[in-house]
Design a protein around this motif. Sequence first.
Motif, PDB file in Angstrom:
ATOM      1  N   ASP A   1       0.837  -1.187   0.000  1.00 27.82           N
ATOM      2  CA  ASP A   1       0.000   0.000   0.000  1.00 27.82           C
ATOM      3  C   ASP A   1       0.884   1.254   0.000  1.00 27.82           C
ATOM      4  OD1 ASP A   1      -2.047   1.806   0.224  1.00 27.82           O
ATOM      5  OD2 ASP A   1      -2.707   1.149   2.209  1.00 27.82           O
ATOM      6  N   PRO A   2       0.680   2.182  -0.935  1.00 30.97           N
ATOM      7  CA  PRO A   2       1.521   3.381  -1.001  1.00 30.97           C
ATOM      8  C   PRO A   2       1.485   4.230   0.268  1.00 30.97           C
ATOM      9  CG  PRO A   2       0.236   3.166  -2.996  1.00 30.97           C
ATOM     10  CD  PRO A   2      -0.249   2.117  -2.058  1.00 30.97           C
ATOM     11  N   ILE A   3       0.424   4.146   1.042  1.00 34.24           N
ATOM     12  CA  ILE A   3       0.353   4.910   2.287  1.00 34.24           C
ATOM     13  C   ILE A   3       1.446   4.458   3.248  1.00 34.24           C
ATOM     14  CG2 ILE A   3      -1.073   5.387   4.310  1.00 34.24           C
ATOM     15  CD1 ILE A   3      -3.494   5.267   2.446  1.00 34.24           C
ATOM     16  N   ILE A   4       1.732   3.169   3.277  1.00 37.25           N
ATOM     17  CA  ILE A   4       2.807   2.651   4.139  1.00 37.25           C
ATOM     18  C   ILE A   4       4.144   3.222   3.694  1.00 37.25           C
ATOM     19  CG2 ILE A   4       4.038   0.563   4.844  1.00 37.25           C
ATOM     20  CD1 ILE A   4       1.333  -0.909   4.579  1.00 37.25           C
ATOM     21  N   ILE A   5       4.382   3.276   2.391  1.00 34.50           N
ATOM     22  CA  ILE A   5       5.624   3.844   1.856  1.00 34.50           C
ATOM     23  C   ILE A   5       5.717   5.323   2.217  1.00 34.50           C
ATOM     24  CG2 ILE A   5       6.969   4.291  -0.240  1.00 34.50           C
ATOM     25  CD1 ILE A   5       6.721   1.329   0.441  1.00 34.50           C
ATOM     26  N   ARG A   6       4.609   6.043   2.118  1.00 35.34           N
ATOM     27  CA  ARG A   6       4.606   7.471   2.451  1.00 35.34           C
ATOM     28  C   ARG A   6       4.897   7.713   3.931  1.00 35.34           C
ATOM     29  NH1 ARG A   6      -0.216   7.322  -1.060  1.00 35.34           N
ATOM     30  NH2 ARG A   6       0.555   7.963  -3.097  1.00 35.34           N
ATOM     31  N   VAL A   7       4.311   6.899   4.801  1.00 37.20           N
ATOM     32  CA  VAL A   7       4.559   7.044   6.240  1.00 37.20           C
ATOM     33  C   VAL A   7       6.027   6.781   6.548  1.00 37.20           C
ATOM     34  CG1 VAL A   7       4.067   6.034   8.513  1.00 37.20           C
ATOM     35  CG2 VAL A   7       2.189   6.552   6.949  1.00 37.20           C
ATOM     36  N   ILE A   8       6.582   5.738   5.950  1.00 39.09           N
ATOM     37  CA  ILE A   8       8.001   5.438   6.145  1.00 39.09           C
ATOM     38  C   ILE A   8       8.859   6.594   5.627  1.00 39.09           C
ATOM     39  CG2 ILE A   8       9.882   3.925   5.388  1.00 39.09           C
ATOM     40  CD1 ILE A   8       7.804   1.620   5.422  1.00 39.09           C
ATOM     41  N   ALA A   9       8.478   7.176   4.488  1.00 40.03           N
ATOM     42  CA  ALA A   9       9.246   8.282   3.921  1.00 40.03           C
ATOM     43  C   ALA A   9       9.206   9.509   4.826  1.00 40.03           C
ATOM     44  CB  ALA A   9       8.715   8.624   2.534  1.00 40.03           C
ATOM     45  N   VAL A  10       8.048   9.815   5.395  1.00 42.72           N
ATOM     46  CA  VAL A  10       7.948  10.988   6.273  1.00 42.72           C
ATOM     47  C   VAL A  10       8.747  10.780   7.553  1.00 42.72           C
ATOM     48  CG1 VAL A  10       6.340  12.318   7.705  1.00 42.72           C
ATOM     49  CG2 VAL A  10       5.751  11.784   5.349  1.00 42.72           C
ATOM     50  N   ILE A  11       8.648   9.591   8.136  1.00 42.38           N
ATOM     51  CA  ILE A  11       9.430   9.303   9.348  1.00 42.38           C
ATOM     52  C   ILE A  11      10.922   9.371   9.027  1.00 42.38           C
ATOM     53  CG2 ILE A  11      10.031   7.499  11.009  1.00 42.38           C
ATOM     54  CD1 ILE A  11       7.051   6.625  10.852  1.00 42.38           C
ATOM     55  N   SER A  12      11.301   8.791   7.901  1.00 43.67           N
ATOM     56  CA  SER A  12      12.701   8.811   7.492  1.00 43.67           C
ATOM     57  C   SER A  12      13.183  10.226   7.201  1.00 43.67           C
ATOM     58  CB  SER A  12      12.876   7.927   6.257  1.00 43.67           C
ATOM     59  OG  SER A  12      14.182   7.999   5.779  1.00 43.67           O
TER      60      SER A  12
ATOM     61  N   PHE B   1      12.450  12.950   8.773  1.00 46.61           N
ATOM     62  CA  PHE B   1      12.828  13.606  10.018  1.00 46.61           C
ATOM     63  C   PHE B   1      14.055  12.965  10.667  1.00 46.61           C
ATOM     64  CE2 PHE B   1       8.312  14.845   9.747  1.00 46.61           C
ATOM     65  CZ  PHE B   1       8.499  16.219   9.761  1.00 46.61           C
ATOM     66  N   LEU B   2      14.250  11.681  10.463  1.00 48.71           N
ATOM     67  CA  LEU B   2      15.365  10.989  11.103  1.00 48.71           C
ATOM     68  C   LEU B   2      16.673  11.060  10.312  1.00 48.71           C
ATOM     69  CD1 LEU B   2      13.538   7.798  12.420  1.00 48.71           C
ATOM     70  CD2 LEU B   2      14.138   9.867  13.687  1.00 48.71           C
ATOM     71  N   SER B   3      16.583  11.362   9.022  1.00 51.72           N
ATOM     72  CA  SER B   3      17.789  11.307   8.183  1.00 51.72           C
ATOM     73  C   SER B   3      18.421  12.667   7.914  1.00 51.72           C
ATOM     74  CB  SER B   3      17.448  10.650   6.847  1.00 51.72           C
ATOM     75  OG  SER B   3      16.641  11.526   6.072  1.00 51.72           O
ATOM     76  N   PHE B   4      17.866  13.714   8.505  1.00 50.30           N
ATOM     77  CA  PHE B   4      18.419  15.059   8.341  1.00 50.30           C
ATOM     78  C   PHE B   4      18.493  15.490   6.870  1.00 50.30           C
ATOM     79  CE2 PHE B   4      20.327  13.312  12.231  1.00 50.30           C
ATOM     80  CZ  PHE B   4      19.754  14.179  13.147  1.00 50.30           C
ATOM     81  N   GLY B   5      17.491  15.147   6.087  1.00 51.84           N
ATOM     82  CA  GLY B   5      17.401  15.612   4.709  1.00 51.84           C
ATOM     83  C   GLY B   5      17.882  14.657   3.643  1.00 51.84           C
ATOM     84  N   ILE B   6      18.512  13.563   4.031  1.00 50.44           N
ATOM     85  CA  ILE B   6      18.997  12.605   3.022  1.00 50.44           C
ATOM     86  C   ILE B   6      17.818  11.987   2.269  1.00 50.44           C
ATOM     87  CG2 ILE B   6      20.207  10.405   2.691  1.00 50.44           C
ATOM     88  CD1 ILE B   6      22.016  11.264   5.029  1.00 50.44           C
ATOM     89  N   THR B   7      16.724  11.743   2.959  1.00 49.56           N
ATOM     90  CA  THR B   7      15.536  11.184   2.310  1.00 49.56           C
ATOM     91  C   THR B   7      14.988  12.156   1.271  1.00 49.56           C
ATOM     92  OG1 THR B   7      14.992   9.926   4.286  1.00 49.56           O
ATOM     93  CG2 THR B   7      13.225  10.271   2.713  1.00 49.56           C
ATOM     94  N   LEU B   8      15.014  13.442   1.564  1.00 47.89           N
ATOM     95  CA  LEU B   8      14.541  14.439   0.605  1.00 47.89           C
ATOM     96  C   LEU B   8      15.405  14.429  -0.648  1.00 47.89           C
ATOM     97  CD1 LEU B   8      12.629  16.756  -0.083  1.00 47.89           C
ATOM     98  CD2 LEU B   8      14.224  18.290   1.053  1.00 47.89           C
ATOM     99  N   LEU B   9      16.712  14.330  -0.476  1.00 50.69           N
ATOM    100  CA  LEU B   9      17.609  14.260  -1.632  1.00 50.69           C
ATOM    101  C   LEU B   9      17.355  12.992  -2.452  1.00 50.69           C
ATOM    102  CD1 LEU B   9      20.945  15.492  -0.051  1.00 50.69           C
ATOM    103  CD2 LEU B   9      19.457  16.725  -1.624  1.00 50.69           C
ATOM    104  N   LEU B  10      17.137  11.870  -1.769  1.00 51.56           N
ATOM    105  CA  LEU B  10      16.837  10.620  -2.458  1.00 51.56           C
ATOM    106  C   LEU B  10      15.516  10.715  -3.218  1.00 51.56           C
ATOM    107  CD1 LEU B  10      17.579   7.663  -3.006  1.00 51.56           C
ATOM    108  CD2 LEU B  10      16.363   7.074  -0.921  1.00 51.56           C
TER     109      LEU B  10
END
Length: 65
Positions: free
Chosen positions: A27-38, A40-49
């Motif tokens: 379910d894409p909602i699960i991927i989105r939740v993981i992305a949002v949590i990541s 905040f925890l990755s200090f912007g690396i997730t945004l770059l990815l």
Amino acid sequence: MKRLVRSANSRIITGVCGGIGQYFNIDPIIIRVIAVISLFLSFGITLLLYLLLTVLVPSEGDFRS
């Protein structure tokens, strides 16, 4: 053959999370939740990815099978 594409149907911003969800049959909602949590925890690396995937992964209608 299964390809990773940005989703046209399950799109919130660019369709990256929807495409990953379709590729892994999750379910894409699960991927989105993981992305949002990541985000905040990755200090912007997730945004770059996410931005990198937006540029590199084609949209669903961009190629012919």
